[in-house]
Scaffold this motif. Structure first.
Motif, PDB file in Angstrom:
ATOM      1  N   SER A  32      -3.957  -8.209  -7.295  1.00  0.00           N
ATOM      2  CA  SER A  32      -5.289  -7.754  -7.700  1.00  0.00           C
ATOM      3  C   SER A  32      -6.269  -8.909  -7.531  1.00  0.00           C
ATOM      4  O   SER A  32      -6.189  -9.898  -8.249  1.00  0.00           O
ATOM      5  CB  SER A  32      -5.275  -7.282  -9.159  1.00  0.00           C
ATOM      6  OG  SER A  32      -6.550  -6.845  -9.558  1.00  0.00           O
TER       7      SER A  32
ATOM      8  N   TYR B  96       2.474  -6.772  -4.948  1.00  0.00           N
ATOM      9  CA  TYR B  96       1.190  -6.234  -5.402  1.00  0.00           C
ATOM     10  C   TYR B  96       0.267  -7.368  -5.849  1.00  0.00           C
ATOM     11  O   TYR B  96       0.714  -8.361  -6.420  1.00  0.00           O
ATOM     12  CB  TYR B  96       1.390  -5.252  -6.559  1.00  0.00           C
ATOM     13  CG  TYR B  96       2.352  -4.135  -6.249  1.00  0.00           C
ATOM     14  CD1 TYR B  96       2.327  -3.484  -5.022  1.00  0.00           C
ATOM     15  CD2 TYR B  96       3.291  -3.724  -7.196  1.00  0.00           C
ATOM     16  CE1 TYR B  96       3.215  -2.453  -4.741  1.00  0.00           C
ATOM     17  CE2 TYR B  96       4.177  -2.700  -6.925  1.00  0.00           C
ATOM     18  CZ  TYR B  96       4.150  -2.077  -5.691  1.00  0.00           C
ATOM     19  OH  TYR B  96       5.027  -1.068  -5.419  1.00  0.00           O
TER      20      TYR B  96
ATOM     21  N   THR C  12       0.842  -1.196   0.000  1.00  0.00           N
ATOM     22  CA  THR C  12       0.000   0.000   0.000  1.00  0.00           C
ATOM     23  C   THR C  12       0.880   1.249   0.000  1.00  0.00           C
ATOM     24  O   THR C  12       1.722   1.405   0.887  1.00  0.00           O
ATOM     25  CB  THR C  12      -0.906   0.034   1.250  1.00  0.00           C
ATOM     26  OG1 THR C  12      -1.709  -1.148   1.277  1.00  0.00           O
ATOM     27  CG2 THR C  12      -1.801   1.257   1.235  1.00  0.00           C
TER      28      THR C  12
ATOM     29  N   PHE D 192      -5.080   4.115  -5.570  1.00  0.00           N
ATOM     30  CA  PHE D 192      -5.106   4.483  -4.156  1.00  0.00           C
ATOM     31  C   PHE D 192      -5.368   5.981  -4.026  1.00  0.00           C
ATOM     32  O   PHE D 192      -4.827   6.789  -4.789  1.00  0.00           O
ATOM     33  CB  PHE D 192      -3.775   4.139  -3.473  1.00  0.00           C
ATOM     34  CG  PHE D 192      -3.445   2.670  -3.502  1.00  0.00           C
ATOM     35  CD1 PHE D 192      -3.803   1.836  -2.456  1.00  0.00           C
ATOM     36  CD2 PHE D 192      -2.781   2.116  -4.598  1.00  0.00           C
ATOM     37  CE1 PHE D 192      -3.506   0.482  -2.486  1.00  0.00           C
ATOM     38  CE2 PHE D 192      -2.484   0.760  -4.635  1.00  0.00           C
ATOM     39  CZ  PHE D 192      -2.839  -0.058  -3.587  1.00  0.00           C
TER      40      PHE D 192
ATOM     41  N   HIS E 295      -6.296  -6.189  -4.136  1.00  0.00           N
ATOM     42  CA  HIS E 295      -5.226  -5.724  -3.261  1.00  0.00           C
ATOM     43  C   HIS E 295      -5.203  -6.511  -1.957  1.00  0.00           C
ATOM     44  O   HIS E 295      -6.236  -6.923  -1.437  1.00  0.00           O
ATOM     45  CB  HIS E 295      -5.427  -4.234  -2.976  1.00  0.00           C
ATOM     46  CG  HIS E 295      -4.366  -3.637  -2.104  1.00  0.00           C
ATOM     47  ND1 HIS E 295      -3.027  -3.753  -2.381  1.00  0.00           N
ATOM     48  CD2 HIS E 295      -4.470  -2.907  -0.945  1.00  0.00           C
ATOM     49  CE1 HIS E 295      -2.335  -3.115  -1.452  1.00  0.00           C
ATOM     50  NE2 HIS E 295      -3.179  -2.604  -0.575  1.00  0.00           N
TER      51      HIS E 295
ATOM     52  N   THR F  70      -7.646  -6.526   1.523  1.00  0.00           N
ATOM     53  CA  THR F  70      -9.026  -6.134   1.256  1.00  0.00           C
ATOM     54  C   THR F  70      -9.937  -7.311   1.609  1.00  0.00           C
ATOM     55  O   THR F  70      -9.496  -8.453   1.751  1.00  0.00           O
ATOM     56  CB  THR F  70      -9.233  -5.770  -0.225  1.00  0.00           C
ATOM     57  OG1 THR F  70      -8.895  -6.920  -1.034  1.00  0.00           O
ATOM     58  CG2 THR F  70      -8.360  -4.591  -0.627  1.00  0.00           C
TER      59      THR F  70
ATOM     60  N   LEU G 160      -3.617  -0.782  -9.829  1.00  0.00           N
ATOM     61  CA  LEU G 160      -4.305  -0.552  -8.563  1.00  0.00           C
ATOM     62  C   LEU G 160      -4.346   0.950  -8.282  1.00  0.00           C
ATOM     63  O   LEU G 160      -3.358   1.659  -8.471  1.00  0.00           O
ATOM     64  CB  LEU G 160      -3.577  -1.269  -7.417  1.00  0.00           C
ATOM     65  CG  LEU G 160      -3.225  -2.745  -7.629  1.00  0.00           C
ATOM     66  CD1 LEU G 160      -2.519  -3.295  -6.397  1.00  0.00           C
ATOM     67  CD2 LEU G 160      -4.476  -3.557  -7.934  1.00  0.00           C
TER      68      LEU G 160
ATOM     69  N   TYR H  79      -7.158   2.059  -0.627  1.00  0.00           N
ATOM     70  CA  TYR H  79      -7.338   1.314  -1.880  1.00  0.00           C
ATOM     71  C   TYR H  79      -8.692   1.676  -2.479  1.00  0.00           C
ATOM     72  O   TYR H  79      -9.717   1.672  -1.808  1.00  0.00           O
ATOM     73  CB  TYR H  79      -7.264  -0.184  -1.600  1.00  0.00           C
ATOM     74  CG  TYR H  79      -7.543  -1.047  -2.810  1.00  0.00           C
ATOM     75  CD1 TYR H  79      -6.717  -1.010  -3.926  1.00  0.00           C
ATOM     76  CD2 TYR H  79      -8.642  -1.910  -2.819  1.00  0.00           C
ATOM     77  CE1 TYR H  79      -6.971  -1.817  -5.025  1.00  0.00           C
ATOM     78  CE2 TYR H  79      -8.901  -2.719  -3.916  1.00  0.00           C
ATOM     79  CZ  TYR H  79      -8.060  -2.662  -5.019  1.00  0.00           C
ATOM     80  OH  TYR H  79      -8.323  -3.447  -6.111  1.00  0.00           O
ATOM     81  N   TRP H  80      -8.688   1.995  -3.790  1.00  0.00           N
ATOM     82  CA  TRP H  80      -9.901   2.493  -4.447  1.00  0.00           C
ATOM     83  C   TRP H  80     -10.221   1.719  -5.723  1.00  0.00           C
ATOM     84  O   TRP H  80     -10.773   2.254  -6.681  1.00  0.00           O
ATOM     85  CB  TRP H  80      -9.750   3.988  -4.748  1.00  0.00           C
ATOM     86  CG  TRP H  80     -11.039   4.735  -4.685  1.00  0.00           C
ATOM     87  CD1 TRP H  80     -11.737   5.258  -5.732  1.00  0.00           C
ATOM     88  CD2 TRP H  80     -11.803   5.053  -3.520  1.00  0.00           C
ATOM     89  NE1 TRP H  80     -12.873   5.871  -5.296  1.00  0.00           N
ATOM     90  CE2 TRP H  80     -12.944   5.772  -3.912  1.00  0.00           C
ATOM     91  CE3 TRP H  80     -11.627   4.802  -2.150  1.00  0.00           C
ATOM     92  CZ2 TRP H  80     -13.905   6.234  -3.024  1.00  0.00           C
ATOM     93  CZ3 TRP H  80     -12.576   5.281  -1.257  1.00  0.00           C
ATOM     94  CH2 TRP H  80     -13.702   5.976  -1.704  1.00  0.00           C
TER      95      TRP H  80
END
Length: 402
Positions: free
Chosen positions: A333, A331, A272, A293, A335, A338, A291, A283-284
């Motif tokens: 996906s 990293y 992060t 953020f 993230h 989460t 990713l 995280y968005w």
């Protein structure tokens, strides 16, 4: 008939526990109803006039598969069951008007099964069939290994390493205790939805789990598209992430703190990004491999004394984007940390349950053969029982529904 129907009507994709609760005399016909062993038995037919006692190869193959289901651990035990239980012998398709196959005959056919690699062939064919019939989904796969204790006599580590067979292995249990054993490792790739095996490998116990994962990943994805591979922290190695990436999948693996290097500047351990004030950003979401953020103050996660003005002139706040390909290990996906990542990782317990079934309810950890090739055949027979059980129970449900 009524008793059998009660078990089969239970709502479950894979009802192995249902099947083993049914009495043996009713269970075996259901189990064998899903199997056509003739093509494999044909390969076992002896061209020697002496043969293996002249017994029906399909019947012996049935008996070898029934043994794990009936928790029969040895050829001696299987011979005794065939000799004393005429119903069992008949259900295996062996003649009642002659003596049961001898221990030597059973052992010889098992050796032939190993030499011709027929157990693996049957396993692969059953996995394919399970996919075709919708019993196995295969898009989410969990990988793990299990300790298998050897039948061979224990040897010093240096000597056993030279044989390529049983060796000394060590693992940490769920309480952090180091457990050692002499034997093998069963490496399993399991469909997380059905909890059924998709691929397996057997190695000496000292072989590192991470060495075997890329091969299992490649084997599984040869037949189906996999989105996620779930593995524990023991597989936190770059080769595992790369193997998953090569087949367009994501490896869901916790970072192993042992040997962990310092994260890149401005980045937390779990990947992060941190803002200029040192707060972990929010995280968005992700756009494929990228990713996104956002400023933690803008998202209400922290109360930054400088607000957003120190980092961005926008009311949206500072945004940082990270490409997963920049560091496949750090990293992920979705993230790390989460809710979605944790949900996926929790699916890893499916391989533990599969291992448990093979070792507790079947005979995966009750070896009475030695040498890695025969041990591998033994494990395939146990895995085949799980696949056939799922097919037979599902098939019976469908017949009843019709």
């Amino acid at each position: 008939m009524e008793e059998v129907t009660l078990y089969i009507l239970q709502e479950s994709l894979f009802s192995f526990e249902d099947l083993i609760q049914i009495h043996s005399k009713d269970r075996l016909p259901i189990f064998f109803s899903a199997l056509d062993l003739r093509p494999y038995a044909k390969e076992l037919r002896s061209r020697s006039p002496r043969g293996a006692g002249g017994h029906c190869r399909e019947g012996i193959l049935r008996a070898l598969l029934a043994a794990p289901l009936e928790h029969i651990q040895t050829f001696t035990g299987l011979h005794h069951r065939l000799e004393t239980d005429l119903r069992f012998r008949y259900q295996c398709g062996l003649s009642l008007d002659r003596e049961a196959p001898s221990i030597a005959t059973l052992s010889r056919v098992f050796a032939d099964l190993t030499k011709k690699n027929l157990a693996k062939q049957l396993f692969d064919d059953l996995v394919k069939r399970c996919r075709q019939e919708g019993v196995i989904d295969g898009s989410h796969v969990a990988i793990d290994s299990a300790a298998i204790h050897a039948y061979e006599e224990k040897k010093p580590k240096r000597k056993s390493e030279q044989t390529g067979n049983a060796n000394w292995g060590a693992k940490f249990d769920s309480f952090g205790n180091k457990v050692t054993w002499f034997g093998y490792k069963l490496h399993l790739a399991v469909d997380t939805q059905s909890e059924l095996p998709l691929a397996l490998e057997v190695t000496p116990a000292h072989v590192n789990d991470g060495e075997m994962a890329p091969g299992l990943i490649k084997t599984v994805t040869a037949e189906t598209d996999v989105k996620f591979f779930m593995l524990d922290a023991g597989y936190d190695q770059m080769k595992v992430y790369e193997a998953a990436r090569n087949v367009k999948a994501q490896a869901i693996v916790p970072l192993n703190p042992r040997g962990e290097k310092e994260p890149p500047a401005g980045m937390s351990t779990n990947g992060t990004p941190c803002c200029s004030m040192g707060f972990a950003m929010t995280y968005w979401g992700a756009d494929d491999d990228v990713l996104k953020f956002r400023c933690p103050h803008a998202t209400g996660k922290v109360d930054c004394p400088l607000g957003m003005t120190a980092c961005s002139s926008s009311n949206y706040g500072m945004v940082v984007k990270v490409d997963v390909k920049d560091d496949l290990r750090r990293y992920s996906s979705p993230h790390r940390d989460t809710k979605r990542w944790k949900e996926l990782y929790n699916e890893r317990t499916s391989v533990e349950r599969c291992n448990s079934r093979m070792k507790t309810h079947l005979t995966a950890d009750s070896l009475h053969v030695w040498g890695i090739q025969k041990v591998t055949t033994h494990q395939y027979l146990n895995a085949i029982v799980l696949l056939v059980s799922a097919l037979s129970v599902t098939g019976k449900k469908n017949k009843i529904a019709v």
